[in-house]
Design a protein around this motif. Structure first.
Motif, PDB file in Angstrom:
ATOM      1  N   SER A  43       0.950  -1.032   0.022  1.00  0.00           N
ATOM      2  CA  SER A  43       0.185   0.175   0.337  1.00  0.00           C
ATOM      3  C   SER A  43       0.619   1.556  -0.127  1.00  0.00           C
ATOM      4  O   SER A  43       0.637   2.163   0.494  1.00  0.00           O
ATOM      5  N   LEU A  44       1.928   0.997  -0.621  1.00  0.00           N
ATOM      6  CA  LEU A  44       2.792   2.582  -1.151  1.00  0.00           C
ATOM      7  C   LEU A  44       2.485   3.780  -1.764  1.00  0.00           C
ATOM      8  O   LEU A  44       1.004   3.732  -2.242  1.00  0.00           O
ATOM      9  N   ALA A  45       2.362   4.915  -0.258  1.00  0.00           N
ATOM     10  CA  ALA A  45       1.043   6.214  -1.638  1.00  0.00           C
ATOM     11  C   ALA A  45       2.465   7.242  -1.761  1.00  0.00           C
ATOM     12  O   ALA A  45       3.379   7.060  -1.469  1.00  0.00           O
ATOM     13  N   PRO A  46       2.003   7.984  -2.438  1.00  0.00           N
ATOM     14  CA  PRO A  46       3.073   9.017  -2.945  1.00  0.00           C
ATOM     15  C   PRO A  46       3.558  10.018  -2.138  1.00  0.00           C
ATOM     16  O   PRO A  46       4.700   9.456  -2.880  1.00  0.00           O
ATOM     17  N   ARG A  47       3.912   9.643  -0.979  1.00  0.00           N
ATOM     18  CA  ARG A  47       4.784  10.743  -0.360  1.00  0.00           C
ATOM     19  C   ARG A  47       5.750   9.307   0.161  1.00  0.00           C
ATOM     20  O   ARG A  47       6.814   9.607   0.147  1.00  0.00           O
ATOM     21  N   HIS A  48       5.268   7.707  -0.011  1.00  0.00           N
ATOM     22  CA  HIS A  48       6.571   7.316   0.030  1.00  0.00           C
ATOM     23  C   HIS A  48       7.621   7.435  -1.556  1.00  0.00           C
ATOM     24  O   HIS A  48       8.861   7.016  -1.353  1.00  0.00           O
ATOM     25  N   LEU A  49       7.524   7.339  -2.137  1.00  0.00           N
ATOM     26  CA  LEU A  49       7.657   7.671  -4.299  1.00  0.00           C
ATOM     27  C   LEU A  49       9.042   8.027  -4.386  1.00  0.00           C
ATOM     28  O   LEU A  49      10.599   8.020  -4.149  1.00  0.00           O
ATOM     29  N   SER A  50       9.136   9.700  -3.493  1.00  0.00           N
ATOM     30  CA  SER A  50       9.828  10.991  -3.183  1.00  0.00           C
ATOM     31  C   SER A  50      11.022   9.974  -2.089  1.00  0.00           C
ATOM     32  O   SER A  50      12.594  10.108  -2.454  1.00  0.00           O
ATOM     33  N   LEU A  51      10.264   9.516  -1.311  1.00  0.00           N
ATOM     34  CA  LEU A  51      11.440   8.549  -0.649  1.00  0.00           C
ATOM     35  C   LEU A  51      12.598   7.828  -1.005  1.00  0.00           C
ATOM     36  O   LEU A  51      13.835   7.459  -0.694  1.00  0.00           O
ATOM     37  N   LEU A  52      11.985   6.933  -1.611  1.00  0.00           N
ATOM     38  CA  LEU A  52      12.910   5.979  -2.215  1.00  0.00           C
ATOM     39  C   LEU A  52      13.078   6.672  -3.682  1.00  0.00           C
ATOM     40  O   LEU A  52      14.282   5.147  -3.591  1.00  0.00           O
ATOM     41  N   ALA A  53      12.635   7.342  -3.984  1.00  0.00           N
ATOM     42  CA  ALA A  53      13.349   7.596  -5.461  1.00  0.00           C
ATOM     43  C   ALA A  53      14.935   8.047  -4.772  1.00  0.00           C
ATOM     44  O   ALA A  53      15.806   8.022  -4.930  1.00  0.00           O
ATOM     45  N   CYS A  54      14.532   9.061  -3.978  1.00  0.00           N
ATOM     46  CA  CYS A  54      16.491   9.605  -2.995  1.00  0.00           C
ATOM     47  C   CYS A  54      17.152   8.288  -2.399  1.00  0.00           C
ATOM     48  O   CYS A  54      18.100   8.695  -2.973  1.00  0.00           O
ATOM     49  N   LEU A  55      16.885   7.150  -2.105  1.00  0.00           N
ATOM     50  CA  LEU A  55      17.456   5.947  -1.750  1.00  0.00           C
ATOM     51  C   LEU A  55      18.072   5.518  -3.044  1.00  0.00           C
ATOM     52  O   LEU A  55      18.955   5.286  -3.084  1.00  0.00           O
ATOM     53  N   LEU A  56      16.805   5.198  -3.736  1.00  0.00           N
ATOM     54  CA  LEU A  56      17.499   4.211  -5.344  1.00  0.00           C
ATOM     55  C   LEU A  56      18.670   5.561  -5.986  1.00  0.00           C
ATOM     56  O   LEU A  56      19.517   4.561  -6.494  1.00  0.00           O
ATOM     57  N   PHE A  57      18.049   6.974  -6.097  1.00  0.00           N
ATOM     58  CA  PHE A  57      19.210   7.557  -6.922  1.00  0.00           C
ATOM     59  C   PHE A  57      20.532   8.053  -6.155  1.00  0.00           C
ATOM     60  O   PHE A  57      21.925   7.914  -6.829  1.00  0.00           O
ATOM     61  N   ASP A  58      20.488   8.091  -4.894  1.00  0.00           N
ATOM     62  CA  ASP A  58      21.738   8.876  -4.235  1.00  0.00           C
ATOM     63  C   ASP A  58      21.903   7.789  -3.361  1.00  0.00           C
ATOM     64  O   ASP A  58      23.185   8.049  -2.435  1.00  0.00           O
TER      65      ASP A  58
END
Length: 156
Positions: A43-58
């Motif tokens: 049940s991932l929400a949009p608020r999770h996406l930015s955090l996941l993207a930061c960890l994935l790319f950085d």
């Protein structure tokens, strides 16, 4: 708020009309990106996406580093991290240089699914932005930020 008379604006109205047609399509496409099967039960929400993207790319970082990147309070990031850690999506470990600090990283088991989910969008942005100069890219991002601020101001 009334709309300005057309033709008296150096073409701004034509651009606004074009963007008003484009933005719903962009949002619609983003909403249609399917969550990978391996992540659907979380049940991932949009608020999770930015955090996941930061960890994935950085890569792995501290709560305070994540909060700074996401431009939110560390307590907000801590709540998100706690939620995603309980689900097994994130891992927290001690910082070897300072044992008081915790480093947050994507769980190795979920990183491939997160990457498969977010990488196409990053690839599309890279292709769209590559022909622009660094100054043009900055203007583009600054324009989107200004639009966001104006939309927020209108709602307040």
């Amino acid at each position: 708020m009334s709309m300005p008379a057309s033709g008296a604006d150096d073409g701004v109205d034509a651009t606004v009309r074009e963007l008003l047609l484009l933005m719903p399509r962009l949002v619609g496409r983003a909403k249609r990106i399917p969550v990978p099967e391996a992540l659907r039960s979380f049940s991932l929400a949009p608020r999770h996406l930015s955090l996941l993207a930061c960890l994935l790319f950085d890569g792995p970082m501290t709560v305070n580093e994540l909060a700074a990147r996401l431009e939110v309070a560390p307590t907000t990031v801590s709540l998100l991290i706690g939620d995603l850690s309980r689900k097994g999506i994130l891992e927290r470990r001690e910082d070897e240089r300072d044992r008081r600090r915790r480093i947050v990283a994507l769980a190795a088991d979920h990183e491939p699914a997160i990457s498969a989910w977010l990488a196409p969008g990053a690839t599309a942005w890279r292709r769209a932005l590559a022909p622009l100069t660094p100054d043009q890219r900055r203007v583009f991002v600054d324009t989107l930020l200004a639009y966001e601020a104006e939309v927020d101001a209108e709602r307040d």
